[in-house]
Design a protein around this motif. Structure first.
Motif, PDB file in Angstrom:
ATOM      1  N   PHE A   1       0.813  -1.214   0.000  1.00 48.84           N
ATOM      2  CA  PHE A   1       0.000   0.000   0.000  1.00 48.84           C
ATOM      3  C   PHE A   1       0.850   1.268   0.000  1.00 48.84           C
ATOM      4  N   LEU A   2       2.155   1.095  -0.169  1.00 51.71           N
ATOM      5  CA  LEU A   2       3.052   2.237  -0.267  1.00 51.71           C
ATOM      6  C   LEU A   2       3.733   2.245  -1.632  1.00 51.71           C
ATOM      7  N   ASP A   3       4.037   3.436  -2.095  1.00 52.02           N
ATOM      8  CA  ASP A   3       4.765   3.613  -3.350  1.00 52.02           C
ATOM      9  C   ASP A   3       6.122   2.914  -3.265  1.00 52.02           C
ATOM     10  N   GLU A   4       6.647   2.527  -4.408  1.00 49.71           N
ATOM     11  CA  GLU A   4       7.947   1.854  -4.440  1.00 49.71           C
ATOM     12  C   GLU A   4       9.066   2.716  -3.859  1.00 49.71           C
ATOM     13  N   LYS A   5       8.849   4.046  -3.864  1.00 51.10           N
ATOM     14  CA  LYS A   5       9.855   4.950  -3.298  1.00 51.10           C
ATOM     15  C   LYS A   5      10.027   4.728  -1.801  1.00 51.10           C
ATOM     16  N   ALA A   6       9.069   4.044  -1.186  1.00 50.88           N
ATOM     17  CA  ALA A   6       9.106   3.843   0.270  1.00 50.88           C
ATOM     18  C   ALA A   6      10.380   3.142   0.711  1.00 50.88           C
ATOM     19  N   LYS A   7      10.900   2.250  -0.138  1.00 47.65           N
ATOM     20  CA  LYS A   7      12.096   1.492   0.254  1.00 47.65           C
ATOM     21  C   LYS A   7      13.321   2.390   0.405  1.00 47.65           C
ATOM     22  N   ASP A   8      13.248   3.582  -0.183  1.00 44.61           N
ATOM     23  CA  ASP A   8      14.357   4.526  -0.075  1.00 44.61           C
ATOM     24  C   ASP A   8      14.076   5.613   0.960  1.00 44.61           C
ATOM     25  N   THR A   9      12.990   5.437   1.708  1.00 49.45           N
ATOM     26  CA  THR A   9      12.576   6.447   2.688  1.00 49.45           C
ATOM     27  C   THR A   9      12.687   5.885   4.097  1.00 49.45           C
ATOM     28  N   ASP A  10      13.316   6.636   4.978  1.00 47.81           N
ATOM     29  CA  ASP A  10      13.342   6.287   6.402  1.00 47.81           C
ATOM     30  C   ASP A  10      12.208   7.048   7.070  1.00 47.81           C
ATOM     31  N   ILE A  11      11.163   6.349   7.430  1.00 41.44           N
ATOM     32  CA  ILE A  11       9.983   7.017   7.969  1.00 41.44           C
ATOM     33  C   ILE A  11      10.285   7.774   9.260  1.00 41.44           C
ATOM     34  N   GLU A  12      11.297   7.339   9.981  1.00 37.68           N
ATOM     35  CA  GLU A  12      11.641   8.040  11.221  1.00 37.68           C
ATOM     36  C   GLU A  12      12.105   9.472  10.960  1.00 37.68           C
ATOM     37  N   ASP A  13      12.583   9.731   9.737  1.00 39.41           N
ATOM     38  CA  ASP A  13      12.977  11.088   9.374  1.00 39.41           C
ATOM     39  C   ASP A  13      11.764  12.004   9.239  1.00 39.41           C
ATOM     40  N   HIS A  14      10.578  11.405   9.189  1.00 43.40           N
ATOM     41  CA  HIS A  14       9.350  12.178   8.999  1.00 43.40           C
ATOM     42  C   HIS A  14       8.480  12.204  10.263  1.00 43.40           C
TER      43      HIS A  14
END
Length: 362
Positions: A312-325
């Motif tokens: 349910f997340l875009d493929e870009k999610a794998k390059d995103t650290d959610i803790e940064d947000h």
């Protein structure tokens, strides 16, 4: 003549001296009695979407003057749906969104929109799972192979199914999506689905129906699942940290008041959203309804992981650290400020909030 000239110059010098002191700082003006009158700093306007059901902590903060104390003015911006609220946030038509769930902002972040979660509204909504009257319920295992009227992006349920050992939760249950909770409820009554998840606002209706009964609540499936987070564009948070902290201080005070005045909160909020008190009381006085200003970082990270595993997340999610947000620093500062200024009024509350923060963010 020289004496008169000297006297005039002396008076002028005194006037210039007094005026110079007054213009050197804007700490205040002098009232008619000669006393010092503080000058209030310019009010900060915050454009806010709080959904159609509103935010009880905002209601209290306005009613009790907590926003005024922080020099904040809230400008309510309406939206017809959560997706509309998130679009307005992404296009800078609103500063803060507090009622659009957790999966919505996470999906936006995954798609590349730079948002920051800095606080919360509901930790858990009062969201019942209903079935026809007489249905037996043992737990989430009863959903396996059944028709469940629930959007599978509601990660509490897909997460629970995976915890049962099903690597493909979207295949283990027949998920049926409706755009309106009332349509899902009608599908249960007609026997078209076995179970249906209801919104917090459907509690009054469900409690007054003979055809269905509550099996469980979403918070029974996953405690502290993170119902609604507060988010802004990252740029707004970085450019306005004092404003964000002030928002959090006001809402912390509101939460303190709410927890010991829930009956009054029902009346205030019912009036705010133009609803009957019985309608609001049906969910707000239920133990499953849990509001909290805390950013709830650990639950956000858990939700991100479940949404990613269920695609349910875009493929870009794998390059995103959610803790940064997820910004917990501003909340920490706000909690410290609120504790120092108002902790003596309710020390147990502020101690509890610190413990809750430690358990859900560290």
């Amino acid at each position: 003549m020289k004496k008169k000239l000297f006297a005039v110059l002396l008076v002028l010098l005194m006037v210039v001296s007094v005026t110079g002191c007054g213009s050197g700082n804007n700490a205040g003006t002098t009232d008619e009695t000669g006393g010092k009158k503080e000058t209030k700093a310019k009010e900060t306007v915050v454009r806010w979407n709080s959904g159609t059901s509103g935010n009880v902590l905002m209601t209290i903060a306005e009613e009790k003057g907590y926003f005024d104390d922080e020099n904040l003015k809230i400008e309510y911006v309406s939206a017809d749906a959560n997706s509309d609220a998130m679009t307005m946030l992404a296009t800078d038509k609103v500063d803060v969104v507090s009622n659009a769930g957790t999966s919505n902002p996470l999906q936006q972040i995954a798609s590349g929109i730079d948002l920051t979660i800095f606080g919360g509204h509901m930790v858990t909504g009062c969201m019942p799972v209903v079935a026809k009257k007489g249905t037996k319920w043992n737990g989430p295992e009863d959903l396996i192979g059944k028709k469940f009227a629930c959007n599978p992006s509601y990660f509490a349920f897909t997460g629970a199914i995976m915890d049962l050992g099903y690597d493909e939760p979207l295949e283990a249950v027949e998920w049926v999506s409706f755009t309106d909770y009332n349509d899902a409820l009608a599908a249960v009554v007609r026997g078209e689905v076995d179970y249906a998840l209801m919104g917090t606002g459907q509690n009054y209706t469900v409690q007054n129906m003979d055809e269905v009964e509550v099996m469980c609540y979403q918070s029974d499936i996953m405690p502290n699942y993170s119902c609604c987070r507060m988010e802004s564009q990252t740029k707004y948070v970085e450019e306005n940290p004092e404003t964000v902290e002030s928002i959090l201080v006001a809402l912390l005070r509101a939460q303190s008041y709410y927890e010991t005045h829930k009956e009054e909160a029902v009346k205030l909020h019912a009036e705010k959203i133009n609803a009957e008190e019985d309608y609001v009381a049906a969910y707000m006085l239920d133990e499953h309804y849990n509001v909290n200003v805390d950013p709830l970082k650990n639950s956000v990270v858990r939700a991100w992981g479940i949404l990613e595993k269920t695609d349910f997340l875009d493929e870009k999610a794998k390059d995103t650290d959610i803790e940064d947000h997820v910004n917990t620093e501003l909340y920490t500062n706000a909690l410290k400020t609120a504790t120092e200024k108002y902790g003596k009024d309710d020390p147990a509350f502020y101690e509890k909030m610190q413990t809750f923060y430690d358990e859900n963010n560290l």
